[in-house]
Design a protein around this motif. Structure first.
Motif, PDB file in Angstrom:
ATOM      1  N   MET A   1     -41.631  11.135 -15.396  1.00  0.00           N
ATOM      2  CA  MET A   1     -40.501  11.719 -14.679  1.00  0.00           C
ATOM      3  C   MET A   1     -39.294  10.799 -14.815  1.00  0.00           C
ATOM      4  SD  MET A   1     -40.373  13.330 -10.838  1.00  0.00           S
ATOM      5  CE  MET A   1     -40.796  11.836  -9.954  1.00  0.00           C
ATOM      6  N   LYS A   2     -38.187  11.327 -15.346  1.00  0.00           N
ATOM      7  CA  LYS A   2     -37.013  10.524 -15.624  1.00  0.00           C
ATOM      8  C   LYS A   2     -36.194  10.280 -14.356  1.00  0.00           C
ATOM      9  CE  LYS A   2     -36.534  11.944 -20.446  1.00  0.00           C
ATOM     10  NZ  LYS A   2     -35.638  12.520 -21.473  1.00  0.00           N
ATOM     11  N   SER A   3     -35.555   9.111 -14.320  1.00  0.00           N
ATOM     12  CA  SER A   3     -34.649   8.770 -13.220  1.00  0.00           C
ATOM     13  C   SER A   3     -33.227   9.115 -13.629  1.00  0.00           C
ATOM     14  CB  SER A   3     -34.752   7.287 -12.876  1.00  0.00           C
ATOM     15  OG  SER A   3     -36.030   6.983 -12.377  1.00  0.00           O
ATOM     16  N   ILE A   4     -32.461   9.676 -12.691  1.00  0.00           N
ATOM     17  CA  ILE A   4     -31.088  10.054 -12.988  1.00  0.00           C
ATOM     18  C   ILE A   4     -30.167   9.658 -11.845  1.00  0.00           C
ATOM     19  CG2 ILE A   4     -31.701  11.983 -14.498  1.00  0.00           C
ATOM     20  CD1 ILE A   4     -31.117  13.855 -12.121  1.00  0.00           C
ATOM     21  N   LYS A   5     -28.880   9.561 -12.199  1.00  0.00           N
ATOM     22  CA  LYS A   5     -27.832   9.350 -11.211  1.00  0.00           C
ATOM     23  C   LYS A   5     -26.955  10.594 -11.182  1.00  0.00           C
ATOM     24  CE  LYS A   5     -27.721   4.334 -11.987  1.00  0.00           C
ATOM     25  NZ  LYS A   5     -26.905   3.176 -12.403  1.00  0.00           N
ATOM     26  N   VAL A   6     -26.714  11.114  -9.984  1.00  0.00           N
ATOM     27  CA  VAL A   6     -25.993  12.374  -9.821  1.00  0.00           C
ATOM     28  C   VAL A   6     -24.827  12.185  -8.859  1.00  0.00           C
ATOM     29  CG1 VAL A   6     -26.143  14.769  -9.033  1.00  0.00           C
ATOM     30  CG2 VAL A   6     -28.086  13.727 -10.226  1.00  0.00           C
ATOM     31  N   THR A   7     -23.671  12.746  -9.244  1.00  0.00           N
ATOM     32  CA  THR A   7     -22.535  12.834  -8.326  1.00  0.00           C
ATOM     33  C   THR A   7     -22.285  14.289  -7.966  1.00  0.00           C
ATOM     34  OG1 THR A   7     -21.441  10.851  -9.166  1.00  0.00           O
ATOM     35  CG2 THR A   7     -20.046  12.463  -8.063  1.00  0.00           C
ATOM     36  N   ILE A   8     -22.107  14.546  -6.692  1.00  0.00           N
ATOM     37  CA  ILE A   8     -21.679  15.879  -6.250  1.00  0.00           C
ATOM     38  C   ILE A   8     -20.190  15.802  -5.951  1.00  0.00           C
ATOM     39  CG2 ILE A   8     -21.920  17.692  -4.531  1.00  0.00           C
ATOM     40  CD1 ILE A   8     -24.816  16.900  -4.198  1.00  0.00           C
TER      41      ILE A   8
ATOM     42  N   ASP B   1     -39.868  18.112  -8.885  1.00  0.00           N
ATOM     43  CA  ASP B   1     -40.953  17.333  -9.487  1.00  0.00           C
ATOM     44  C   ASP B   1     -40.677  17.045 -10.965  1.00  0.00           C
ATOM     45  OD1 ASP B   1     -41.254  19.839 -10.555  1.00  0.00           O
ATOM     46  OD2 ASP B   1     -43.290  20.175  -9.796  1.00  0.00           O
ATOM     47  N   GLU B   2     -39.415  17.298 -11.400  1.00  0.00           N
ATOM     48  CA  GLU B   2     -39.086  17.091 -12.803  1.00  0.00           C
ATOM     49  C   GLU B   2     -38.287  15.820 -13.061  1.00  0.00           C
ATOM     50  OE1 GLU B   2     -38.951  20.637 -15.438  1.00  0.00           O
ATOM     51  OE2 GLU B   2     -37.818  21.444 -13.751  1.00  0.00           O
ATOM     52  N   PHE B   3     -37.624  15.302 -12.037  1.00  0.00           N
ATOM     53  CA  PHE B   3     -36.942  14.020 -12.211  1.00  0.00           C
ATOM     54  C   PHE B   3     -36.771  13.310 -10.874  1.00  0.00           C
ATOM     55  CE2 PHE B   3     -33.524  16.549 -10.811  1.00  0.00           C
ATOM     56  CZ  PHE B   3     -33.206  17.516 -11.751  1.00  0.00           C
ATOM     57  N   ASN B   4     -36.543  12.035 -10.982  1.00  0.00           N
ATOM     58  CA  ASN B   4     -36.340  11.186  -9.815  1.00  0.00           C
ATOM     59  C   ASN B   4     -34.851  10.883  -9.687  1.00  0.00           C
ATOM     60  OD1 ASN B   4     -36.859   9.209  -7.706  1.00  0.00           O
ATOM     61  ND2 ASN B   4     -36.462   7.663  -9.277  1.00  0.00           N
TER      62      ASN B   4
ATOM     63  N   GLY C   1     -36.701  12.311   5.509  1.00  0.00           N
ATOM     64  CA  GLY C   1     -37.695  12.741   4.532  1.00  0.00           C
ATOM     65  C   GLY C   1     -38.380  11.611   3.812  1.00  0.00           C
ATOM     66  N   GLY C   2     -37.951  10.372   4.080  1.00  0.00           N
ATOM     67  CA  GLY C   2     -38.567   9.219   3.444  1.00  0.00           C
ATOM     68  C   GLY C   2     -38.313   9.137   1.945  1.00  0.00           C
ATOM     69  N   TYR C   3     -37.156   9.619   1.498  1.00  0.00           N
ATOM     70  CA  TYR C   3     -36.852   9.599   0.070  1.00  0.00           C
ATOM     71  C   TYR C   3     -36.347   8.213  -0.354  1.00  0.00           C
ATOM     72  CZ  TYR C   3     -36.992  14.678   0.605  1.00  0.00           C
ATOM     73  OH  TYR C   3     -37.377  15.968   0.891  1.00  0.00           O
ATOM     74  N   ASP C   4     -36.816   7.749  -1.489  1.00  0.00           N
ATOM     75  CA  ASP C   4     -36.403   6.459  -2.037  1.00  0.00           C
ATOM     76  C   ASP C   4     -35.214   6.685  -2.961  1.00  0.00           C
ATOM     77  OD1 ASP C   4     -36.205   3.846  -2.844  1.00  0.00           O
ATOM     78  OD2 ASP C   4     -37.897   3.952  -4.253  1.00  0.00           O
ATOM     79  N   ILE C   5     -34.020   6.595  -2.400  1.00  0.00           N
ATOM     80  CA  ILE C   5     -32.814   6.913  -3.153  1.00  0.00           C
ATOM     81  C   ILE C   5     -31.644   6.111  -2.595  1.00  0.00           C
ATOM     82  CG2 ILE C   5     -32.400   8.888  -1.627  1.00  0.00           C
ATOM     83  CD1 ILE C   5     -30.972  10.292  -3.842  1.00  0.00           C
ATOM     84  N   GLU C   6     -30.743   5.700  -3.483  1.00  0.00           N
ATOM     85  CA  GLU C   6     -29.517   5.047  -3.028  1.00  0.00           C
ATOM     86  C   GLU C   6     -28.460   6.127  -2.828  1.00  0.00           C
ATOM     87  OE1 GLU C   6     -26.256   1.590  -4.220  1.00  0.00           O
ATOM     88  OE2 GLU C   6     -27.985   1.958  -5.524  1.00  0.00           O
ATOM     89  N   LEU C   7     -27.884   6.173  -1.632  1.00  0.00           N
ATOM     90  CA  LEU C   7     -26.875   7.172  -1.291  1.00  0.00           C
ATOM     91  C   LEU C   7     -25.527   6.493  -1.148  1.00  0.00           C
ATOM     92  CD1 LEU C   7     -26.263  10.138  -0.471  1.00  0.00           C
ATOM     93  CD2 LEU C   7     -26.729   9.451   1.902  1.00  0.00           C
TER      94      LEU C   7
END
Length: 436
Positions: free
Chosen positions: A1-8, A27-30, A58-64
């Protein structure tokens, strides 16, 4: 599963929580990093409170990251999800109410309100693309910014090499409605659809589980039963009643619901309240909910949960990102230059047709049939009016804008077109380019 950086971009939108939840639960990318970018710091801060709660709860491991700085927003990201609304809901209200004052359709993306929004979007979206090109030329831009056909035509002319996918989820909304109303599963479908954005028709829907085209039976069910509108707000319920009328009157194809504004403009005006339009409904609904939810979280950070969930709007754009990332060649309805996709329509039209999406971008499907003259005639007039509007933007031409407004199919004559144009020029001020 690939890691990505997203901007909204346009993170203050009420659609952001649904997109984020869909992203986080994919479930397709992190999603390694999510950046919320909006030029309105108050709206961005409210949304940051909500998204931060969703992430932590939700306990998500993500930088916001929350920012109003485009350099921070875009540098190094893989995807930009754009849903900006230039002028916010306050200008949408003006777009809707000025045409209604003149007895014309008042709507966000259709008619002269749509053209008003289009003039703002061309300017604002171009400024956004400039920033993305400066700080993240490698990023894919997945665009939900309306009016899609006008925005896509502008990008085609000014940024021919931009990595952009112009998408609209309205066809998904229509398909979900059909499935909910008549017990189908759209995952089994291969659809033939053509048109402009918010201006198209289904020719066939092949159901692979049944091994046949189910369009004839869907059309019959729409005519006999109507759609299931239980739980919808009144304006959307009325929209789908009007969609049934279109099928009753023109029973060979399933129309996009937005065609009601072009086929029955007088009826739509009669159904409208010039003092309380869809913009007011959203202000009192979706936007009010954002403020109340953010306030509730600030006052009680230990809440068990909030009333947001993933949705088809978010799923559509997330699925497009996955198809690019993994070279999946999945099929979507997208807005692209025609170039033969619809053989008997002018080649330089910006159309909405089925496309494959892969690591290179968008590959439109050539439909392989001529569309009916009725549809072609409607589309040719709409294409011409939209192209004239884009000409007006690039050439700062009042004359081209007047021609565009006059040709719009919700407008009966040049006199009223000019009156509405002049009112909208005054109301929009610097949101529009200067027209001379």
């Amino acid at each position: 599963m690939k890691s990505i950086k997203v901007t909204i971009a346009g993170a203050g939108s009420g659609y952001t929580p649904g997109i984020v939840l869909t992203l986080l639960n994919s479930d397709e990318f992190n999603v390694e990093e999510l950046r919320l970018y909006d030029i309105d710091p108050v709206r961005n801060d409210d949304m940051h409170v909500i998204i931060d709660f969703i992430v932590n709860n939700g306990g998500y491991d993500i930088e916001l990251i929350k920012t109003e700085d485009p350099k921070i927003a875009f540098t190094g990201v893989d995807f930009v999800f754009s849903q900006i609304r230039v002028g916010k809901m306050e200008m949408r209200e003006i777009d809707e109410k000025i045409p209604l004052k003149h007895g014309l359709v008042g709507q966000e993306t259709c008619g002269l309100g749509g053209f008003s929004y289009g003039m703002r979007s061309m300017k604002g979206f171009s400024e956004l693309i400039d920033l993305i090109q400066e700080y993240a030329p490698q990023a894919w831009i997945l665009n939900y910014t309306n009016p899609e056909t006008i925005v896509a035509e502008t990008v085609r002319r000014k940024y021919p090499d931009a990595k952009i996918v112009n998408a609209c989820d309205m066809t998904i909304g229509i398909e979900d409605l059909i499935c909910d109303s008549f017990d189908y599963d759209r995952k089994n479908w291969i659809q033939e659809y053509y048109g402009l954005n918010h201006f198209g028709w289904y020719k066939s829907i092949y159901d692979v589980s049944l091994g046949r085209d189910i369009m004839p039976e869907i059309l019959e069910k729409i005519q006999k039963q109507g759609f299931n509108v239980e739980g919808m707000d009144d304006s959307w319920a009325l929209t789908y009643e009007n969609m049934k009328k279109m099928v009753d009157d023109f029973p060979t194809h399933i129309p996009n619901n937005y065609l009601q504004y072009y086929l029955y403009p007088e009826m739509i005006v009669e159904q409208s309240d010039p003092n309380y339009t869809r913009a007011n409904e959203i202000m009192d609904g979706r936007l009010k909910k954002i403020k109340e939810t953010a306030k509730m979280i600030r006052e009680n950070p230990d809440l068990e949960g909030i009333d947001y969930e993933g949705n088809s709007h978010g799923q559509y754009i997330v699925d497009i990102a996955a198809s690019i990332l993994y070279n999946k060649n999945d099929r979507f309805m997208l807005i692209v230059p025609n170039m033969g996709s619809i053989p008997n329509l002018r080649q330089d039209a910006t159309v909405e047709v089925p496309c494959y999406v892969n690591a290179k971008g968008v590959e439109p499907i050539r439909l392989g049939f001529n569309i009916p003259d009725f549809h072609k005639g409607l589309m040719e007039a709409q294409v011409a009016s939209e192209k004239l509007l884009v000409d007006a933007y690039f050439e700062n031409s009042y004359q081209k804008a007047l021609e565009a407004f006059t040709l719009n199919q919700t407008v009966p004559n040049a006199k009223v077109a000019k009156a509405v144009l002049d009112d909208l020029i005054e109301a929009n001020g610097d949101y529009w380019v200067e027209l001379k």
